[in-house]
Design a protein around this motif. Structure first.
Motif, PDB file in Angstrom:
ATOM      1  N   UNK A  55     -12.763  30.970  17.355  1.00 49.87           N
ATOM      2  CA  UNK A  55     -11.450  31.258  16.766  1.00 49.87           C
ATOM      3  C   UNK A  55     -11.607  32.170  15.552  1.00 49.87           C
ATOM      4  N   UNK A  56     -12.593  31.888  14.719  1.00 48.21           N
ATOM      5  CA  UNK A  56     -12.822  32.728  13.542  1.00 48.21           C
ATOM      6  C   UNK A  56     -13.200  34.148  13.934  1.00 48.21           C
ATOM      7  N   UNK A  57     -13.985  34.294  15.005  1.00 44.10           N
ATOM      8  CA  UNK A  57     -14.363  35.626  15.484  1.00 44.10           C
ATOM      9  C   UNK A  57     -13.144  36.382  15.998  1.00 44.10           C
ATOM     10  N   UNK A 240     -15.352  38.484  24.040  1.00 41.96           N
ATOM     11  CA  UNK A 240     -16.022  38.101  25.283  1.00 41.96           C
ATOM     12  C   UNK A 240     -16.742  39.297  25.913  1.00 41.96           C
ATOM     13  N   UNK A 241     -16.191  40.471  25.750  1.00 40.98           N
ATOM     14  CA  UNK A 241     -16.792  41.657  26.364  1.00 40.98           C
ATOM     15  C   UNK A 241     -17.903  42.265  25.509  1.00 40.98           C
ATOM     16  N   UNK A 242     -17.880  42.027  24.186  1.00 42.20           N
ATOM     17  CA  UNK A 242     -18.900  42.656  23.338  1.00 42.20           C
ATOM     18  C   UNK A 242     -20.091  41.745  23.038  1.00 42.20           C
ATOM     19  N   UNK A 243     -20.121  40.550  23.628  1.00 43.03           N
ATOM     20  CA  UNK A 243     -21.271  39.665  23.482  1.00 43.03           C
ATOM     21  C   UNK A 243     -21.154  38.623  22.392  1.00 43.03           C
ATOM     22  N   UNK A 249     -21.911  30.720  22.123  1.00 42.06           N
ATOM     23  CA  UNK A 249     -22.167  29.651  23.089  1.00 42.06           C
ATOM     24  C   UNK A 249     -23.658  29.370  23.221  1.00 42.06           C
ATOM     25  N   UNK A 250     -24.470  30.419  23.213  1.00 41.25           N
ATOM     26  CA  UNK A 250     -25.923  30.227  23.296  1.00 41.25           C
ATOM     27  C   UNK A 250     -26.451  29.472  22.077  1.00 41.25           C
ATOM     28  N   UNK A 251     -25.937  29.811  20.909  1.00 40.81           N
ATOM     29  CA  UNK A 251     -26.407  29.170  19.679  1.00 40.81           C
ATOM     30  C   UNK A 251     -26.074  27.684  19.661  1.00 40.81           C
ATOM     31  N   UNK A 252     -24.913  27.330  20.188  1.00 43.79           N
ATOM     32  CA  UNK A 252     -24.470  25.938  20.137  1.00 43.79           C
ATOM     33  C   UNK A 252     -24.915  25.123  21.354  1.00 43.79           C
ATOM     34  N   UNK A 253     -24.873  25.742  22.529  1.00 37.19           N
ATOM     35  CA  UNK A 253     -25.130  24.992  23.761  1.00 37.19           C
ATOM     36  C   UNK A 253     -26.401  25.404  24.474  1.00 37.19           C
ATOM     37  N   UNK A 254     -27.025  26.476  23.997  1.00 38.34           N
ATOM     38  CA  UNK A 254     -28.265  26.913  24.600  1.00 38.34           C
ATOM     39  C   UNK A 254     -28.112  27.680  25.884  1.00 38.34           C
ATOM     40  N   UNK A 255     -26.868  28.058  26.224  1.00 37.45           N
ATOM     41  CA  UNK A 255     -26.635  28.800  27.456  1.00 37.45           C
ATOM     42  C   UNK A 255     -25.316  29.539  27.329  1.00 37.45           C
ATOM     43  N   UNK A 256     -25.152  30.608  28.114  1.00 39.01           N
ATOM     44  CA  UNK A 256     -23.864  31.319  28.079  1.00 39.01           C
ATOM     45  C   UNK A 256     -22.794  30.522  28.765  1.00 39.01           C
ATOM     46  N   UNK A 257     -21.542  30.818  28.419  1.00 39.80           N
ATOM     47  CA  UNK A 257     -20.407  30.150  29.045  1.00 39.80           C
ATOM     48  C   UNK A 257     -20.335  30.555  30.508  1.00 39.80           C
TER      49      UNK A 257
END
Length: 257
Positions: A55-57, A240-243, A249-257
């Motif tokens: 949300x902040x992003x 979502x398009x710029x990474x 998601x990787x930082x928090x869950x260790x994998x992409x959405x």
């Protein structure tokens, strides 16, 4: 040209050249959420969580500034139902809620279960098998609304609190037999209690109607400006398009959405 006319012209030019997003930077939009770790949570006096970072992003991308207010879910939900220009997250998008809000887009996965404790496991083959049992819920959250919609009764079956950690405690001290919860939240709260979720929790029943890779969203209240809605939708699509989204998601869950 008089000084008054010059001043009026200057104000007009400034208004025309300032990005429109800044019109909402002076507190005209509200952002509300609840304590739902690891999606949204207060850490060291600051709001955190991977949904919060998303949300902040989006807000940074849109140029819109507003503080995030953390409150009980029932209060946040009611605020977003009744006041224009209120952004609420992380909110499950269900058929019942579809006409009540103006949806920006999904920001996090969710899987829901009815949990029991390994020391007091409850075997359920269907939701009907949970009838008559005591189930911990959070006031006005999607789990409670789901069970109410299936005919479960408040107090006689559903025991409601305002905080998710209270429900884990109720399960531990045998005030309830079951706990309806989002999986990531259940894992986080169990670990925060110093216990291993794999050893302590039993997934008594999966709830596929509530579960989805796109299960939790950000949404605005009815009556919000169409321009503002479009600005936020574009902002979410951009991260979502710029990474940016995948990196969070990787930082928090260790994998992409």
């Amino acid at each position: 040209m008089t000084r008054t006319m010059l001043r009026a012209l200057l104000l007009f030019v400034l208004a025309a050249t300032i990005p429109s997003g800044l019109a909402w930077a002076a507190g005209e939009i509200e952002v509300v959420t609840e304590e739902l770790p690891p999606y949204n949570m207060t850490v060291g006096g600051k709001i955190s969580g991977f949904s919060t970072e998303i949300v902040q992003a989006v807000m940074k991308e849109t140029g819109v500034e507003a503080p995030i207010q953390v409150m009980p879910w029932a209060r946040a939900y009611d605020r977003a139902l009744s006041v224009p220009n209120v952004l609420i997250y992380s909110i499950a998008r269900t058929p019942e809620r579809e006409p009540l809000f103006q949806w920006i887009g999904p920001i996090g996965p969710t899987n829901w279960y009815l949990y029991s404790l390994s020391e007091r496991p409850v075997k359920l083959d269907s939701l009907e098998d949970a009838r008559g049992r005591q189930i911990a819920t959070v006031n006005m959250d999607v789990g409670q609304q789901y069970l109410l919609g299936k005919g479960f009764k408040m107090n006689s079956e559903l025991q409601s609190t305002n905080r998710y950690e209270n429900n884990f405690h109720m399960l531990k001290v045998e005030h309830v037999e079951l706990w309806i919860s989002n999986e990531l939240n259940a894992i986080y709260l169990t670990r925060r209690n110093g216990e291993d979720p794999a050893k302590v929790l039993v997934k008594s029943l999966p709830l596929p109607e509530l579960s989805s890779p796109d299960g939790l969203s950000m949404a605005f209240s009815r009556g919000t400006s169409p321009e503002l809605l479009e600005r936020f939708r574009r902002g979410l699509q951009t991260i979502k398009s710029n990474g940016t989204y995948e990196a969070i998601m990787r930082r928090w869950l260790g994998k992409p959405h």
